[in-house]
Scaffold this motif. Structure first.
Motif, PDB file in Angstrom:
ATOM      1  N   ARG A   1       0.870  -1.178   0.000  1.00  0.00           N
ATOM      2  CA  ARG A   1       0.000   0.000   0.000  1.00  0.00           C
ATOM      3  C   ARG A   1       0.900   1.218   0.000  1.00  0.00           C
ATOM      4  O   ARG A   1       1.896   1.267   0.721  1.00  0.00           O
TER       5      ARG A   1
ATOM      6  N   THR B   1      -2.571   1.332   8.535  1.00  0.00           N
ATOM      7  CA  THR B   1      -2.839   1.031   7.130  1.00  0.00           C
ATOM      8  C   THR B   1      -3.206  -0.435   6.959  1.00  0.00           C
ATOM      9  O   THR B   1      -4.139  -0.780   6.227  1.00  0.00           O
TER      10      THR B   1
ATOM     11  N   ASP C   1      -9.897   0.861   2.841  1.00  0.00           N
ATOM     12  CA  ASP C   1      -8.807   1.539   2.125  1.00  0.00           C
ATOM     13  C   ASP C   1      -9.081   1.629   0.627  1.00  0.00           C
ATOM     14  O   ASP C   1      -8.231   1.319  -0.191  1.00  0.00           O
TER      15      ASP C   1
END
Lengths: 253, 283
Positions: free
Chosen positions: A24, A58, A67
């Motif tokens: 990510r 995250t 996300d």
């Protein structure tokens, strides 16, 4: 620990969470998660620690499916019923406590289950209070009740006790232990607090630069005390992983 | 500027002998509230009016005597003219208010919850906002004639704008973390609107409603003076052409009461609907 098999998982006998090569990034410059691999067994209590910016949140948001606007790649497999507890209780201020707990639930027994969950977290009788009438710890209990009433197979907790005072936090640790013993979901607890991680989890994962830096099994039994030398050595090991100079720790101790 | 220093002995109580050596500052703020003062101004004005009428300083053709106004009001109520006019006016205002609130709320929701809706709706509403609703009356008369539809739509147009602006503003001010929570507990669109959007936008909506009620009243006064054959405005216009100031004053008092009652209802609703808030207002 992962002996309590979730009945609706009989079709897939795999682990609760499987993450492979997760990447990510929020900008071109560098990734937050850089090919992370992680497996959490069903009913396993995993704590995730790491420095600010190491990608803890995250990862949790990726597992929670929050996300959407982040670019990345990798495999993420989570169970059907996932609950999230945030650092703030995130109770809707315009709904009474019970209505917050059963938010989005349908069925005739929803309210009864909500009342049961509130009693379980020690908020029996406060079901008709407004959220602002509860203390910080009580609000977080209500948030836990809201998660549990959904009977989660995976509970994601993003620093749930981070905003509480030290005494309240100890009580909340006990509560979470009891709830875990009673319901046995897989838990991923993101925390800053090394002691909290060692006290509560079966396994502690230290996240370093977007990958698993170390994966430490905690074999201290049911009652864990910071006075235990094994506790102290685990803590020293983790602090070293996090880049905290140990001599400072010793001076304080 | 030098501070006025006063050597003030403490007044009253048992300590009369003690001399206070402090510098007691002169008060700059208005000081504590005196109870009942809200009514002094109006009562004084009423007294002046009565005095001027009784002594003949005030010509009844300019402004009727207060007691004549009261008698007229009683007569108008007794012969049914006032209740009938009031019912007609209140119905017009209420209908315009309901339509305006419904449309304004719907537009605010569509515009607030979707980017496409925002692109289509927000611009035109802002343009409409720049044109006073009453300025559209000539066009509305041309399209709809001078009957009830023109009156009700003029009122609705005046109501729609504050409802839209304040609801939209309240809705966009809802903390995005609540939307995130709604996603994690798998709320659908409808449930999201019902549990998060509407209650979250309610403070804005109710503020808009207070403006809307006053706008409705303003529009009511204007439309009733244009070719109306019924209502409070008609009653006033008729009285004006016959020089009956006492009836005009009764009409004005009724308008004032309508406004006060409507605003009171909205404020009461606000208190009930926003009981969950902990603000400076409630504590």
């Amino acid at each position: 620990m992962a002996t309590h098999a979730g009945e609706s998982l009989t079709a897939s006998e795999g682990p609760a969470v499987r993450v492979e090569g997760l990447r990510r990034s929020f900008s071109e410059a560098g990734g937050v998660l850089n090919g992370l691999d992680l497996t959490i067994e069903r009913g396993e209590f995993v704590a995730l620690i790491g420095r600010s910016g190491s990608g803890k949140s995250t990862l949790l948001r990726a597992l929670a499916g929050l996300d959407r606007s982040v670019s990345g790649s990798g495999v993420v497999e989570v169970p059907e019923r996932v609950s999230v507890v945030f650092q703030d209780s995130r109770l809707l201020p315009w709904r009474r406590v019970l209505d917050n707990v059963v938010l989005g639930l349908s069925g005739a027994d929803a309210r009864a289950r909500g009342l049961e969950a509130l009693a379980e977290v020690g908020l029996g009788g406060r079901d008709q209070a407004w959220p602002h009438q509860l203390s910080g710890g009580e609000q977080q209990r209500a948030a836990l009740a809201r998660s549990l009433v959904r009977d989660p197979q995976l509970l994601l907790a993003d620093e749930p006790f981070g905003a509480l005072d030290a005494l309240t936090r100890i009580k909340m640790h006990k509560l979470l232990e009891n709830l875990y013993a009673a319901h046995h979901p897989a838990i991923l607890l993101v925390t800053h607090d090394v002691d909290e991680a060692i006290t509560l989890a079966d396994r502690v994962i230290v996240l370093v630069d977007g990958v698993v830096g170390s994966d430490i099994r905690i074999d201290l039994g049911a009652t864990r005390s910071p006075g235990d030398p094994r506790f102290a050595s685990l803590r020293a090991q983790m602090l070293a992983e996090l880049g905290v100079v140990e001599s400072v720790e010793e001076e304080v101790a | 500027m030098a501070t006025t220093a006063v050597e003030a002995p403490i007044v009253g109580a048992a300590s009369e002998k003690v001399t206070d050596k402090r510098v007691v500052r002169r008060r700059l703020g208005p000081g504590p509230r005196i109870p009942g003062t809200l009514w002094i101004g109006p009562v004084l004005l009423l007294g002046l009016w009565s005095l001027a009428s009784a002594t003949g300083v005030l010509d009844p053709r300019t402004l009727s005597e207060p007691w004549v106004v009261v008698e007229t009001a009683q007569r108008l109520i007794a012969d049914g003219r006032l209740p009938e006019a009031l019912a007609t006016s209140a119905y017009r205002a209420a209908l315009g208010l309901v339509i305006g609130v419904g449309v304004g709320l719907a537009l605010a929701l569509v515009s607030g919850l979707s980017r496409v809706g925002e692109a289509l709706i927000d611009g035109p509403v802002q343009v409409k906002r720049a044109i006073p609703s009453l300025a559209l009356m000539p066009l509305l008369i041309l399209w709809l004639g001078i009957g009830e539809p023109m009156k009700v739509i003029t009122i609705a147009l005046g109501v729609l704008i504050p409802i839209y602006i304040h609801t939209h503003n309240g809705l966009r001010g809802i903390d995005s973390r609540y939307a995130e929570l709604a996603e994690t507990v798998s709320l659908g669109r409808g449930a999201f609107v019902r549990h998060v959007v509407l209650p979250g936008a309610a403070p804005g909506f109710l503020l808009g409603l207070r403006f809307a009620v006053l706008n409705a009243l303003l529009a009511l006064v204007v439309v009733e003076q244009v070719n109306a054959t019924s209502g409070i405005g008609h009653m006033i216009t008729l009285a004006s052409s016959y020089g009956q100031t006492e009836i005009i004053v009764v009409g004005l008092v009724v308008y004032a009461l309508l406004g006060l009652v409507a605003d009171g209802i909205v404020r009461f609703t606000e208190g009930k609907a926003l009981a969950w808030r902990r603000t400076l207002e409630s504590h």
